[in-house]
Write an enzyme that holds these catalytic residues in place. Structure first.
Site, short mmCIF file in Angstrom:
data_model
loop_
_atom_site.label_atom_id
_atom_site.label_comp_id
_atom_site.label_asym_id
_atom_site.label_seq_id
_atom_site.Cartn_x
_atom_site.Cartn_y
_atom_site.Cartn_z
N CYS A 1 2.89 -8.30 -4.60
CA CYS A 1 2.19 -9.54 -4.94
C CYS A 1 3.10 -10.75 -4.73
O CYS A 1 3.47 -11.05 -3.61
CB CYS A 1 1.63 -9.45 -6.36
N HIS B 1 -1.85 -5.05 -5.63
CA HIS B 1 -1.10 -4.34 -6.66
C HIS B 1 -1.35 -2.82 -6.52
O HIS B 1 -2.36 -2.32 -7.01
CB HIS B 1 -1.56 -4.78 -8.05
N GLU C 1 0.06 -0.50 -8.13
CA GLU C 1 0.09 0.10 -9.48
C GLU C 1 -1.22 -0.08 -10.22
O GLU C 1 -1.43 0.55 -11.27
CB GLU C 1 1.26 -0.50 -10.28
#
Length: 206
Positions: free
Chosen positions: A79, A187, A189
């Site tokens: 990001c 992202h 994650e």
């Protein structure tokens, strides 16, 4: 061991949790020696480009990141971390980025149906082969959905380093790869199983 660089930016703990879930030892740190001893390094982040660069210089981390790149330690920007790897951002005029890769960060153009910040799931296309997306291209029929939260986007100077793109008001260079340097605007994650595959692929890089 994977070192997650701590420069007071948000979203660090969620990256740590994802790595631990995958069985990886993760250390959140700003210690130069720990970072340079790591098998790989992640620069996460949410926030403003100028503020983040100020913090990286304040903690002496900009120089450490440059050394990571020179030593060819696998390095992943996520990001804001992706944006910081490039030369400059429209968000913070006059502020120099890390300059690890050539390109600029621009504000997503406004248009009908375009809400800024861009928050949500978008599909990826893969213009070039990338080690982060190994098997994903084949398994997901060359399209995969990932989670974005951003108001600014990358326009890389070198088209051949772009491994994934998405479209949201414009063509966004969503992931890049050059040598030991990797970066994602989205992202991983927070991108469910596809994101975990991406992180697993990064962990496997030597």
């Amino acid at each position: 061991m994977t070192a997650i660089i701590d420069y007071d930016a948000g979203n660090i703990k969620s990256v740590e949790k994802a790595l631990i879930y995958l069985g990886e030892r993760a250390v959140i740190t700003r210690d130069r020696d720990v970072i340079l001893r790591a098998d790989r390094v992640i620069l996460p982040g949410v926030g403003a480009f100028g503020d983040a660069m100020e913090k990286l210089h304040f903690y002496g981390l900009a120089d450490v990141i440059g050394e990571v790149a020179r030593r060819q330690i696998p390095f992943l920007g996520i990001c804001l971390g992706l944006q910081l790897m490039f030369e400059r951002s429209e968000e913070s005029p006059g502020v120099k980025g890390l300059g690890l890769l050539k390109g600029e960060i621009w504000r997503i153009p406004e248009g009908q149906g375009i809400k800024i910040p861009h928050i949500g799931w978008n599909s990826l296309r893969f213009p070039n082969q990338g080690r982060l997306f190994r098997k994903i291209q084949e398994e997901d029929n060359k399209e995969a959905y990932v989670y974005f939260v951003h108001s600014y986007y990358l326009k890389a100077k070198e088209e051949d380093i772009v491994t994934a793109v998405t479209e949201y008001g414009t063509i966004i260079h969503a992931a890049v790869e050059k040598g030991n340097l990797f970066a994602c605007q989205f992202h991983p994650e927070k991108s469910s199983q596809t994101g975990l595959k991406i992180l697993r692929n990064f962990i496997a890089i030597r």
